[in-house]
Design a protein around this motif. Sequence first.
Motif, PDB file in Angstrom:
ATOM      1  N   ALA A  55       4.693  13.025  14.979  1.00 33.33           N
ATOM      2  CA  ALA A  55       5.132  13.085  16.123  1.00 33.33           C
ATOM      3  C   ALA A  55       6.986  12.371  15.218  1.00 33.33           C
ATOM      4  O   ALA A  55       7.938  12.909  15.324  1.00 33.33           O
ATOM      5  CB  ALA A  55       5.272  12.918  16.909  1.00 33.33           C
ATOM      6  N   ASP A  56       6.623  11.064  14.895  1.00 41.17           N
ATOM      7  CA  ASP A  56       7.083  10.168  14.414  1.00 41.17           C
ATOM      8  C   ASP A  56       6.665   9.066  13.673  1.00 41.17           C
ATOM      9  O   ASP A  56       5.827   8.938  12.745  1.00 41.17           O
ATOM     10  CB  ASP A  56       7.839   9.280  15.571  1.00 41.17           C
ATOM     11  CG  ASP A  56       9.515   9.484  15.569  1.00 41.17           C
ATOM     12  OD1 ASP A  56      10.001   9.125  14.692  1.00 41.17           O
ATOM     13  OD2 ASP A  56      10.059   8.136  16.574  1.00 41.17           O
ATOM     14  N   MET A  57       7.098   7.971  14.082  1.00 48.73           N
ATOM     15  CA  MET A  57       6.683   6.611  13.260  1.00 48.73           C
ATOM     16  C   MET A  57       5.335   6.607  13.173  1.00 48.73           C
ATOM     17  O   MET A  57       4.442   6.909  14.196  1.00 48.73           O
ATOM     18  CB  MET A  57       7.938   5.361  13.443  1.00 48.73           C
ATOM     19  CG  MET A  57       8.861   5.884  12.970  1.00 48.73           C
ATOM     20  SD  MET A  57       9.885   5.316  11.750  1.00 48.73           S
ATOM     21  CE  MET A  57      10.119   4.018  10.738  1.00 48.73           C
ATOM     22  N   PRO A  58       4.936   5.790  12.501  1.00 52.58           N
ATOM     23  CA  PRO A  58       4.997   5.469  11.128  1.00 52.58           C
ATOM     24  C   PRO A  58       4.691   6.367   9.865  1.00 52.58           C
ATOM     25  O   PRO A  58       5.740   6.127   8.719  1.00 52.58           O
ATOM     26  CB  PRO A  58       3.580   4.482  11.255  1.00 52.58           C
ATOM     27  CG  PRO A  58       2.600   4.898  11.320  1.00 52.58           C
ATOM     28  CD  PRO A  58       3.464   5.450  12.816  1.00 52.58           C
ATOM     29  N   PHE A  59       4.718   7.720   9.792  1.00 53.29           N
ATOM     30  CA  PHE A  59       4.734   8.825   9.062  1.00 53.29           C
ATOM     31  C   PHE A  59       6.052   9.849   9.261  1.00 53.29           C
ATOM     32  O   PHE A  59       5.827  11.031   8.792  1.00 53.29           O
ATOM     33  CB  PHE A  59       3.407   9.653   9.366  1.00 53.29           C
ATOM     34  CG  PHE A  59       2.142   8.923   9.463  1.00 53.29           C
ATOM     35  CD1 PHE A  59       1.881   8.107   7.480  1.00 53.29           C
ATOM     36  CD2 PHE A  59       1.311   8.828  10.524  1.00 53.29           C
ATOM     37  CE1 PHE A  59       0.510   7.405   8.070  1.00 53.29           C
ATOM     38  CE2 PHE A  59       0.508   7.568  10.579  1.00 53.29           C
ATOM     39  CZ  PHE A  59       0.303   7.233   8.323  1.00 53.29           C
ATOM     40  N   LYS A  60       7.158   9.412   8.918  1.00 53.37           N
ATOM     41  CA  LYS A  60       8.356   9.961   9.719  1.00 53.37           C
ATOM     42  C   LYS A  60       8.842  10.546   8.359  1.00 53.37           C
ATOM     43  O   LYS A  60       8.726  10.358   7.011  1.00 53.37           O
ATOM     44  CB  LYS A  60       9.873   9.047  10.111  1.00 53.37           C
ATOM     45  CG  LYS A  60      10.446   9.942  10.493  1.00 53.37           C
ATOM     46  CD  LYS A  60      12.689   8.865  10.689  1.00 53.37           C
ATOM     47  CE  LYS A  60      12.858   9.830  11.177  1.00 53.37           C
ATOM     48  NZ  LYS A  60      14.516   9.597  11.714  1.00 53.37           N
ATOM     49  N   GLY A  61       8.644  11.793   8.176  1.00 51.79           N
ATOM     50  CA  GLY A  61       9.598  12.574   7.253  1.00 51.79           C
ATOM     51  C   GLY A  61       7.860  13.243   6.745  1.00 51.79           C
ATOM     52  O   GLY A  61       7.880  14.389   5.744  1.00 51.79           O
ATOM     53  N   TRP A  62       6.648  13.224   7.272  1.00 48.89           N
ATOM     54  CA  TRP A  62       5.416  13.805   6.823  1.00 48.89           C
ATOM     55  C   TRP A  62       5.245  15.052   8.165  1.00 48.89           C
ATOM     56  O   TRP A  62       5.579  14.572   9.529  1.00 48.89           O
ATOM     57  CB  TRP A  62       4.301  12.747   6.536  1.00 48.89           C
ATOM     58  CG  TRP A  62       4.698  11.998   5.743  1.00 48.89           C
ATOM     59  CD1 TRP A  62       5.826  10.454   5.047  1.00 48.89           C
ATOM     60  CD2 TRP A  62       4.314  11.464   4.038  1.00 48.89           C
ATOM     61  NE1 TRP A  62       5.759  10.654   3.710  1.00 48.89           N
ATOM     62  CE2 TRP A  62       5.212  11.100   2.670  1.00 48.89           C
ATOM     63  CE3 TRP A  62       3.467  13.665   3.495  1.00 48.89           C
ATOM     64  CZ2 TRP A  62       4.951  11.326   1.937  1.00 48.89           C
ATOM     65  CZ3 TRP A  62       3.463  13.654   1.671  1.00 48.89           C
ATOM     66  CH2 TRP A  62       4.229  12.494   1.423  1.00 48.89           C
ATOM     67  N   HIS A  63       4.229  15.911   7.699  1.00 50.80           N
ATOM     68  CA  HIS A  63       3.621  16.907   9.254  1.00 50.80           C
ATOM     69  C   HIS A  63       2.027  16.480   9.051  1.00 50.80           C
ATOM     70  O   HIS A  63       2.199  17.102  10.370  1.00 50.80           O
ATOM     71  CB  HIS A  63       3.974  18.463   8.265  1.00 50.80           C
ATOM     72  CG  HIS A  63       5.287  18.565   7.771  1.00 50.80           C
ATOM     73  ND1 HIS A  63       5.657  18.801   7.201  1.00 50.80           N
ATOM     74  CD2 HIS A  63       6.409  18.599   8.779  1.00 50.80           C
ATOM     75  CE1 HIS A  63       6.932  19.613   7.178  1.00 50.80           C
ATOM     76  NE2 HIS A  63       7.329  18.982   8.320  1.00 50.80           N
ATOM     77  N   GLY A  64       1.726  15.735   8.369  1.00 47.76           N
ATOM     78  CA  GLY A  64       0.184  15.727   9.046  1.00 47.76           C
ATOM     79  C   GLY A  64      -0.364  14.365   8.190  1.00 47.76           C
ATOM     80  O   GLY A  64       0.015  13.665   7.568  1.00 47.76           O
ATOM     81  N   TYR A  65      -1.628  13.870   9.081  1.00 55.44           N
ATOM     82  CA  TYR A  65      -2.316  12.425   8.107  1.00 55.44           C
ATOM     83  C   TYR A  65      -4.031  12.963   8.458  1.00 55.44           C
ATOM     84  O   TYR A  65      -4.240  13.698   9.304  1.00 55.44           O
ATOM     85  CB  TYR A  65      -1.625  10.803   8.243  1.00 55.44           C
ATOM     86  CG  TYR A  65      -2.107  11.118   9.481  1.00 55.44           C
ATOM     87  CD1 TYR A  65      -3.664  10.555   9.843  1.00 55.44           C
ATOM     88  CD2 TYR A  65      -1.568  11.301  10.809  1.00 55.44           C
ATOM     89  CE1 TYR A  65      -3.704   9.585  11.546  1.00 55.44           C
ATOM     90  CE2 TYR A  65      -1.740  10.360  11.960  1.00 55.44           C
ATOM     91  CZ  TYR A  65      -2.683  10.050  12.130  1.00 55.44           C
ATOM     92  OH  TYR A  65      -3.775   9.517  13.950  1.00 55.44           O
ATOM     93  N   ALA A  66      -4.649  11.766   7.425  1.00 51.98           N
ATOM     94  CA  ALA A  66      -6.059  12.200   7.871  1.00 51.98           C
ATOM     95  C   ALA A  66      -6.593  10.746   7.622  1.00 51.98           C
ATOM     96  O   ALA A  66      -5.909  10.027   6.687  1.00 51.98           O
ATOM     97  CB  ALA A  66      -6.924  12.826   7.060  1.00 51.98           C
ATOM     98  N   SER A  67      -7.446   9.612   8.307  1.00 55.84           N
ATOM     99  CA  SER A  67      -7.218   8.050   7.468  1.00 55.84           C
ATOM    100  C   SER A  67      -8.774   8.261   7.584  1.00 55.84           C
ATOM    101  O   SER A  67      -9.729   9.167   7.685  1.00 55.84           O
ATOM    102  CB  SER A  67      -8.017   7.715   9.194  1.00 55.84           C
ATOM    103  OG  SER A  67      -6.065   7.042   9.559  1.00 55.84           O
ATOM    104  N   ASP A  68      -8.727   7.595   6.100  1.00 54.56           N
ATOM    105  CA  ASP A  68      -9.935   7.236   4.798  1.00 54.56           C
ATOM    106  C   ASP A  68     -10.584   5.691   5.959  1.00 54.56           C
ATOM    107  O   ASP A  68     -11.940   5.912   5.995  1.00 54.56           O
ATOM    108  CB  ASP A  68      -9.158   6.729   4.062  1.00 54.56           C
ATOM    109  CG  ASP A  68      -9.199   8.312   3.085  1.00 54.56           C
ATOM    110  OD1 ASP A  68      -9.343   9.335   3.327  1.00 54.56           O
ATOM    111  OD2 ASP A  68      -8.345   8.353   1.929  1.00 54.56           O
TER     112      ASP A  68
END
Length: 92
Positions: A55-68
């Motif tokens: 939705a917002d920081m810290p990944f602003k500008g990205w749509h999704g993430y997955a943690s390793d």
Amino acid sequence: MLTIRTNNAPRELLCWGDLTTKEQGEFDYINDPETATFFRYRGWPYDLGEMMSVADMPFKGWHGYASDSYFSGIVIRLVDDGERIVCGTYFS
């Protein structure tokens, strides 16, 4: 401080039939493989449905993430009207 590295190269999204038999075996939790979407990043297949939305920081500008791990993982951004994907690696 969070660092994200990417080459910003769009990648094709994949369907079930694009995966090898071995790769398909890693996604045995998928009930309806015909509706699932995948992508490859650094030689590994990922299920797009397993990505956490951003939705917002810290990944602003990205749509999704997955943690390793607690400190690292991958980020994704859909491009070309959702037809392709840009991937990156994040770490802190």
